[in-house]
Design a protein around this motif. Structure first.
Motif, PDB file in Angstrom:
ATOM      1  N   GLU A  87     -26.058-143.731  16.110  1.00  0.00           N
ATOM      2  CA  GLU A  87     -27.117-143.346  17.048  1.00  0.00           C
ATOM      3  C   GLU A  87     -26.638-143.421  18.494  1.00  0.00           C
ATOM      4  OE1 GLU A  87     -31.783-144.304  18.192  1.00  0.00           O
ATOM      5  OE2 GLU A  87     -30.758-145.555  16.720  1.00  0.00           O
ATOM      6  N   GLU A  88     -25.805-144.412  18.809  1.00  0.00           N
ATOM      7  CA  GLU A  88     -25.294-144.542  20.177  1.00  0.00           C
ATOM      8  C   GLU A  88     -24.484-143.319  20.590  1.00  0.00           C
ATOM      9  OE1 GLU A  88     -23.267-148.195  19.726  1.00  0.00           O
ATOM     10  OE2 GLU A  88     -25.049-149.430  19.991  1.00  0.00           O
ATOM     11  N   TYR A 120     -30.449-140.760   3.506  1.00  0.00           N
ATOM     12  CA  TYR A 120     -29.768-141.013   4.769  1.00  0.00           C
ATOM     13  C   TYR A 120     -29.544-139.711   5.540  1.00  0.00           C
ATOM     14  CZ  TYR A 120     -26.648-143.074   8.202  1.00  0.00           C
ATOM     15  OH  TYR A 120     -26.083-143.489   9.381  1.00  0.00           O
ATOM     16  N   THR A 121     -29.364-138.600   4.823  1.00  0.00           N
ATOM     17  CA  THR A 121     -29.271-137.303   5.504  1.00  0.00           C
ATOM     18  C   THR A 121     -30.546-137.047   6.296  1.00  0.00           C
ATOM     19  OG1 THR A 121     -27.976-136.468   3.639  1.00  0.00           O
ATOM     20  CG2 THR A 121     -28.751-134.855   5.222  1.00  0.00           C
ATOM     21  N   ARG A 122     -31.681-137.357   5.680  1.00  0.00           N
ATOM     22  CA  ARG A 122     -32.962-137.170   6.372  1.00  0.00           C
ATOM     23  C   ARG A 122     -33.092-138.112   7.565  1.00  0.00           C
ATOM     24  NH1 ARG A 122     -34.778-136.080   1.028  1.00  0.00           N
ATOM     25  NH2 ARG A 122     -35.178-138.293   0.636  1.00  0.00           N
ATOM     26  N   THR A 123     -32.574-139.337   7.425  1.00  0.00           N
ATOM     27  CA  THR A 123     -32.584-140.268   8.563  1.00  0.00           C
ATOM     28  C   THR A 123     -31.789-139.703   9.728  1.00  0.00           C
ATOM     29  OG1 THR A 123     -32.834-142.207   7.132  1.00  0.00           O
ATOM     30  CG2 THR A 123     -31.918-142.580   9.324  1.00  0.00           C
ATOM     31  N   LEU A 124     -30.598-139.178   9.427  1.00  0.00           N
ATOM     32  CA  LEU A 124     -29.767-138.565  10.466  1.00  0.00           C
ATOM     33  C   LEU A 124     -30.468-137.367  11.090  1.00  0.00           C
ATOM     34  CD1 LEU A 124     -26.317-138.743   8.645  1.00  0.00           C
ATOM     35  CD2 LEU A 124     -26.974-140.045  10.676  1.00  0.00           C
ATOM     36  N   TRP A 125     -31.094-136.565  10.254  1.00  0.00           N
ATOM     37  CA  TRP A 125     -31.812-135.381  10.740  1.00  0.00           C
ATOM     38  C   TRP A 125     -32.922-135.789  11.714  1.00  0.00           C
ATOM     39  CZ3 TRP A 125     -30.644-130.403  10.545  1.00  0.00           C
ATOM     40  CH2 TRP A 125     -31.624-129.459  10.856  1.00  0.00           C
ATOM     41  N   ASN A 126     -33.646-136.842  11.383  1.00  0.00           N
ATOM     42  CA  ASN A 126     -34.718-137.315  12.261  1.00  0.00           C
ATOM     43  C   ASN A 126     -34.162-137.856  13.576  1.00  0.00           C
ATOM     44  OD1 ASN A 126     -36.727-136.627  10.428  1.00  0.00           O
ATOM     45  ND2 ASN A 126     -36.671-138.618   9.417  1.00  0.00           N
ATOM     46  N   LEU A 127     -32.994-138.487  13.517  1.00  0.00           N
ATOM     47  CA  LEU A 127     -32.357-138.961  14.744  1.00  0.00           C
ATOM     48  C   LEU A 127     -31.956-137.791  15.636  1.00  0.00           C
ATOM     49  CD1 LEU A 127     -30.060-141.880  13.523  1.00  0.00           C
ATOM     50  CD2 LEU A 127     -32.047-142.070  15.025  1.00  0.00           C
ATOM     51  N   LEU A 128     -31.407-136.743  15.032  1.00  0.00           N
ATOM     52  CA  LEU A 128     -31.029-135.558  15.803  1.00  0.00           C
ATOM     53  C   LEU A 128     -32.259-134.936  16.457  1.00  0.00           C
ATOM     54  CD1 LEU A 128     -28.462-133.886  13.363  1.00  0.00           C
ATOM     55  CD2 LEU A 128     -27.973-135.282  15.382  1.00  0.00           C
ATOM     56  N   LYS A 129     -33.363-134.952  15.727  1.00  0.00           N
ATOM     57  CA  LYS A 129     -34.621-134.434  16.285  1.00  0.00           C
ATOM     58  C   LYS A 129     -35.090-135.304  17.442  1.00  0.00           C
ATOM     59  CE  LYS A 129     -39.361-133.240  14.911  1.00  0.00           C
ATOM     60  NZ  LYS A 129     -40.329-133.220  13.780  1.00  0.00           N
ATOM     61  N   ARG A 130     -34.984-136.615  17.278  1.00  0.00           N
ATOM     62  CA  ARG A 130     -35.400-137.558  18.328  1.00  0.00           C
ATOM     63  C   ARG A 130     -34.633-137.312  19.616  1.00  0.00           C
ATOM     64  NH1 ARG A 130     -36.975-143.046  19.358  1.00  0.00           N
ATOM     65  NH2 ARG A 130     -35.550-144.090  20.798  1.00  0.00           N
ATOM     66  N   TYR A 131     -33.341-137.037  19.510  1.00  0.00           N
ATOM     67  CA  TYR A 131     -32.498-136.838  20.692  1.00  0.00           C
ATOM     68  C   TYR A 131     -32.418-135.367  21.119  1.00  0.00           C
ATOM     69  CZ  TYR A 131     -31.009-141.693  20.480  1.00  0.00           C
ATOM     70  OH  TYR A 131     -30.988-143.067  20.491  1.00  0.00           O
ATOM     71  N   ILE A 137     -29.492-115.501  19.927  1.00  0.00           N
ATOM     72  CA  ILE A 137     -29.222-116.404  18.807  1.00  0.00           C
ATOM     73  C   ILE A 137     -28.662-117.728  19.329  1.00  0.00           C
ATOM     74  CG2 ILE A 137     -27.783-116.760  16.752  1.00  0.00           C
ATOM     75  CD1 ILE A 137     -28.053-113.789  16.186  1.00  0.00           C
ATOM     76  N   LYS A 138     -27.765-117.664  20.313  1.00  0.00           N
ATOM     77  CA  LYS A 138     -27.236-118.889  20.919  1.00  0.00           C
ATOM     78  C   LYS A 138     -28.361-119.748  21.482  1.00  0.00           C
ATOM     79  CE  LYS A 138     -22.750-117.012  22.422  1.00  0.00           C
ATOM     80  NZ  LYS A 138     -21.925-116.689  23.605  1.00  0.00           N
ATOM     81  N   SER A 139     -29.308-119.094  22.153  1.00  0.00           N
ATOM     82  CA  SER A 139     -30.425-119.831  22.749  1.00  0.00           C
ATOM     83  C   SER A 139     -31.312-120.458  21.687  1.00  0.00           C
ATOM     84  CB  SER A 139     -31.262-118.908  23.646  1.00  0.00           C
ATOM     85  OG  SER A 139     -30.510-118.484  24.761  1.00  0.00           O
ATOM     86  N   LEU A 140     -31.530-119.753  20.589  1.00  0.00           N
ATOM     87  CA  LEU A 140     -32.344-120.295  19.497  1.00  0.00           C
ATOM     88  C   LEU A 140     -31.686-121.529  18.890  1.00  0.00           C
ATOM     89  CD1 LEU A 140     -33.399-116.987  17.680  1.00  0.00           C
ATOM     90  CD2 LEU A 140     -34.885-118.503  19.028  1.00  0.00           C
ATOM     91  N   ILE A 141     -30.361-121.486  18.755  1.00  0.00           N
ATOM     92  CA  ILE A 141     -29.631-122.643  18.224  1.00  0.00           C
ATOM     93  C   ILE A 141     -29.708-123.803  19.200  1.00  0.00           C
ATOM     94  CG2 ILE A 141     -27.368-123.513  17.534  1.00  0.00           C
ATOM     95  CD1 ILE A 141     -26.681-120.627  16.670  1.00  0.00           C
ATOM     96  N   ALA A 142     -29.481-123.513  20.482  1.00  0.00           N
ATOM     97  CA  ALA A 142     -29.480-124.559  21.506  1.00  0.00           C
ATOM     98  C   ALA A 142     -30.841-125.235  21.634  1.00  0.00           C
ATOM     99  CB  ALA A 142     -29.046-123.985  22.845  1.00  0.00           C
ATOM    100  N   LYS A 143     -31.907-124.481  21.362  1.00  0.00           N
ATOM    101  CA  LYS A 143     -33.264-125.024  21.462  1.00  0.00           C
ATOM    102  C   LYS A 143     -33.731-125.653  20.152  1.00  0.00           C
ATOM    103  CE  LYS A 143     -34.726-121.579  24.897  1.00  0.00           C
ATOM    104  NZ  LYS A 143     -35.584-120.375  25.124  1.00  0.00           N
ATOM    105  N   ARG A 144     -32.845-125.728  19.155  1.00  0.00           N
ATOM    106  CA  ARG A 144     -33.174-126.282  17.831  1.00  0.00           C
ATOM    107  C   ARG A 144     -34.264-125.477  17.133  1.00  0.00           C
ATOM    108  NH1 ARG A 144     -32.145-131.101  15.846  1.00  0.00           N
ATOM    109  NH2 ARG A 144     -34.292-131.284  15.109  1.00  0.00           N
ATOM    110  N   THR A 145     -34.304-124.177  17.428  1.00  0.00           N
ATOM    111  CA  THR A 145     -35.255-123.310  16.739  1.00  0.00           C
ATOM    112  C   THR A 145     -34.680-122.842  15.411  1.00  0.00           C
ATOM    113  OG1 THR A 145     -36.070-122.573  18.897  1.00  0.00           O
ATOM    114  CG2 THR A 145     -36.701-121.253  16.973  1.00  0.00           C
ATOM    115  N   ILE A 146     -33.366-122.621  15.367  1.00  0.00           N
ATOM    116  CA  ILE A 146     -32.683-122.299  14.114  1.00  0.00           C
ATOM    117  C   ILE A 146     -31.439-123.165  13.988  1.00  0.00           C
ATOM    118  CG2 ILE A 146     -33.532-119.917  14.038  1.00  0.00           C
ATOM    119  CD1 ILE A 146     -30.772-118.995  14.959  1.00  0.00           C
ATOM    120  N   PHE A 147     -30.972-123.316  12.739  1.00  0.00           N
ATOM    121  CA  PHE A 147     -29.818-124.170  12.458  1.00  0.00           C
ATOM    122  C   PHE A 147     -28.854-123.424  11.540  1.00  0.00           C
ATOM    123  CE2 PHE A 147     -33.631-126.692  13.061  1.00  0.00           C
ATOM    124  CZ  PHE A 147     -33.244-127.597  14.048  1.00  0.00           C
TER     125      PHE A 147
END
Length: 644
Positions: free
Chosen positions: A89-90, A111-122, A191-201
């Motif tokens: 997380e750090e 744990y994948t879901r935990t990581l995913w939630n951390l990525l969303k948090r940040y 598409i770059k902007s959608l990725i950068a905004k976490r709209t698509i992955f």
């Protein structure tokens, strides 16, 4: 010559998903490694530590530099085991993008879901690499469905860009869909902007061990990642503290604006000596680090992970849930304490506590694997062979009602009074502090002293003496004396106010005890389901309906850490090694046996003099104690703050 496009990316994954293997393969394919190392051979470029080589897992975060003709990626490899999730997380706090590795054979784990939630948090955009696609019976469509169901609908296959791909992308935004229906075009920049905004992955597929799909993945990141914009004013974030082989303290940071120069005084009386640009274990000393660079600097002694320089600090959301006592054996207890303080400097979540009276050291951890690694580090780094005695669960306390609280500190020639509003907070929100006090009521300087005092202390509850959490504490008023108020007075009044309010709530039955809970995934042979369900009910756990995967059955649910922390050994025993239990700390919830725990702790909040709820008033030229229940009357309470 144009500057290289540069980003910072961190690789995260569940243990054994192939995270370090992918890092190794990417560096090799980009031409930055001459030899392809392997985790299981102990010669991986990004697992250089002896413990990592022995264990075959990443324990510490490491930096590498991946560079092509037009692209540079500062690659941060992170620990994969959930016991080291706080270190992962750090690292997230300094990333432009994350690379999430998922094993095709395991799919999305807890744990994948935990990581995913951390990525969303940040708020970190993410590229997904599905590894081990060379394994037998792997179904690409099923994997995509698993990712979309358990992570996000807008995870799209970027390995085959066709008309269907653009139609799927267009559906994520109404304006974009209208544009696509009108002219049939979606630009790369959109598409770059959608990725950068976490709209698509984006999802890519391959086998890191066999170098399949790795070049396409590098090319995909190079094409679709956007370069961050930085201000000209200097700013930085610290994400790691370590020590080199000579004992030099290293502060790892990312420059978030302006430039960082050697020999400058970054903090009062703390001057940067060297700036090191690392690539694996090797580094070069540089004189200037520019915005976007990740470097390690020497010469600083008071820095800590999450610290911001001209940006806000960031606190970890993942906290330890277990506490253990150090058994020094034949070693000098003070030598053990000195070593553990160094390790606490590197990982503040250890929370080393020393009792001079008992001559005991206590520490906090996430799980048993972390404890084993800590034991090995003490042996190899400090020549200390210690053991750990079974510890206890880290409980916390919260409140269920709001209350106005008051603390008064008025021994002779001193004066201060603090009024606070205590309110219940959201689940797993920690303690939030706010200031809603008028300057007409209390001078700005005194308000600052109160807020500093409140935020600098770990406040304890009154049921068991455990730390409080999920609370909002608001400064709403106070009183000072032009003649007698001095520095430190408001610290005393503020601490007493918190405890006074908690005691008021206790007699209203509005305090409650919380305990850590696990989110678990249990995979067992079909014939053992009845035993497992009975065990989960016995442990006061909750679960979803079992899912039959043929020979094996999967049970997903939640249970108290206190009940399930040793259950993995039971599972291995009754399934004869065929069962597997994965536990991830979910957070704090109501304690399932709070009456028993409160009785066992036998905590007397009034006798805890370091956290007293009582106040001190002055009369007839002398200070005297007023018990917490009489303080509102003595302080001419209430303070007229609206509680409704």
């Amino acid at each position: 010559m144009n500057a290289l496009k540069q980003i910072t990316a961190g690789i995260v994954a569940h243990v054994d998903a192939g995270k370090t293997t992918l890092s190794e393969a990417m560096l090799y394919e980009a031409g930055n490694l001459r030899k392809l190392g392997r985790v299981d051979n102990g010669d991986a470029f990004l697992d250089p530590d002896n413990l990592e080589k022995k264990r075959g897992i990443t324990i510490f975060s490491h930096e590498a530099q991946l560079e092509t003709d037009n692209f540079k990626m500062i690659l941060l490899d992170t620990p994969g085991h959930m016991d080291f999730a706080s270190q992962t997380e750090e690292v997230l706090s300094v990333l432009d993008y994350a690379i999430l590795v998922i094993s095709a054979t395991d799919g999305v784990t807890s744990y994948t879901r935990t990581l995913w939630n951390l990525l969303k948090r940040y708020g970190i955009p993410c590229f997904i690499f599905i590894n081990k696609m060379d394994a037998p019976d792997v179904d690409k469509d099923k994997i995509i469905a698993d990712v979309q169901k358990n992570l996000a609908d807008n995870c799209f296959d970027f390995s085959d860009i066709n008309d269907d791909f653009y139609e799927n992308v267009a559906t994520v935004d109404e304006k974009l869909l209208e544009q696509y229906l009108n002219d049939g075009i979606i630009s790369d920049n959109q598409i770059k902007s959608l990725i950068a905004k976490r709209t698509i992955f984006p999802i890519y597929f391959g086998s890191a061990l066999k170098l399949q799909g790795v070049n396409d993945f590098i090319a995909g990141i190079e094409k679709w990642a956007k370069v961050s914009e930085y201000s000209e004013k200097f700013a930085a974030r610290i994400f790691k503290i370590s020590h080199d082989e000579r004992g030099n303290r290293l502060t790892w940071l990312k420059v978030l604006g302006g430039q960082l120069k050697a020999k400058i005084e970054l903090f009062p009386d703390e001057k940067i000596d060297q700036i090191r640009d690392y690539d694996g274990t090797k580094y070069q000393v540089i004189s200037v680090a520019k915005a976007g660079d990740v470097v390690a600097v020497t010469g600083l002694s008071s820095t800590y992970p999450g610290q911001g320089v001209n940006v806000a600090d960031i606190a970890n959301s993942l906290k330890p849930v277990l506490t253990y006592r150090v058994n020094p054996g034949k070693n000098d207890i003070y030598k053990c304490l000195d070593a553990l303080k160094i390790l606490e400097d590197e990982d503040p979540n250890l929370h080393i506590k020393w009792s001079e009276h008992l001559q005991e050291i206590h520490l906090q951890i996430m799980g048993k694997i972390q404890l084993e690694i800590l034991q090995q580090i003490l042996a190899e780094r400090f020549d200390l062979n210690v053991t750990f005695d079974q510890g206890s669960i880290l409980y916390k306390e919260t409140i269920t009602q709001k209350i106005e609280a008051v603390g008064h500190f008025e021994p002779l020639r001193h004066y201060s009074e603090t009024h606070l509003l205590l309110e219940p907070g959201k689940e797993n929100s920690g303690v939030v502090f706010e200031n809603d006090c008028s300057l007409e009521v209390l001078d700005k300087n005194w308000q600052h002293q109160i807020m500093t005092a409140l935020t600098s202390k770990e406040h304890l509850g009154v049921l068991t003496g455990s730390p409080i959490t999920d609370m909002k504490i608001t400064l709403i008023g106070g009183r000072a004396s032009n003649v007698h108020t001095v520095g430190g007075d408001f610290r005393e009044a503020s601490y007493r106010a918190v405890r006074q309010g908690l005691m008021e709530l206790k007699i209203r039955n509005a305090c409650k005890l919380l305990e850590p809970w696990y989110s678990f995934r249990l995979e067992i042979p079909a014939g053992q389901v009845g035993r497992a369900l009975n065990d989960i009910q016995r442990m006061n756990g909750k679960f979803n309906g079992p899912e039959d995967n043929g020979r094996y059955t999967v049970i997903i649910g939640q249970a108290p850490v206190s009940e399930m922390q040793d259950y993995a050994n039971e599972v291995r025993s009754y399934t004869h090694g065929e069962g597997y239990l994965e536990c991830v700390v979910l957070g704090y919830r109501d304690c399932h046996n709070s009456e028993k725990i409160i009785a066992e702790k036998n905590y007397d909040p009034v006798s805890d003099l370091e956290n007293t709820p009582n106040s001190v008033f002055c009369s007839h030229g002398a200070g005297h104690t007023v018990t917490w229940d009489k303080v509102p009357e003595a302080a001419q309470f209430p303070y007229t703050y609206p509680l409704n």
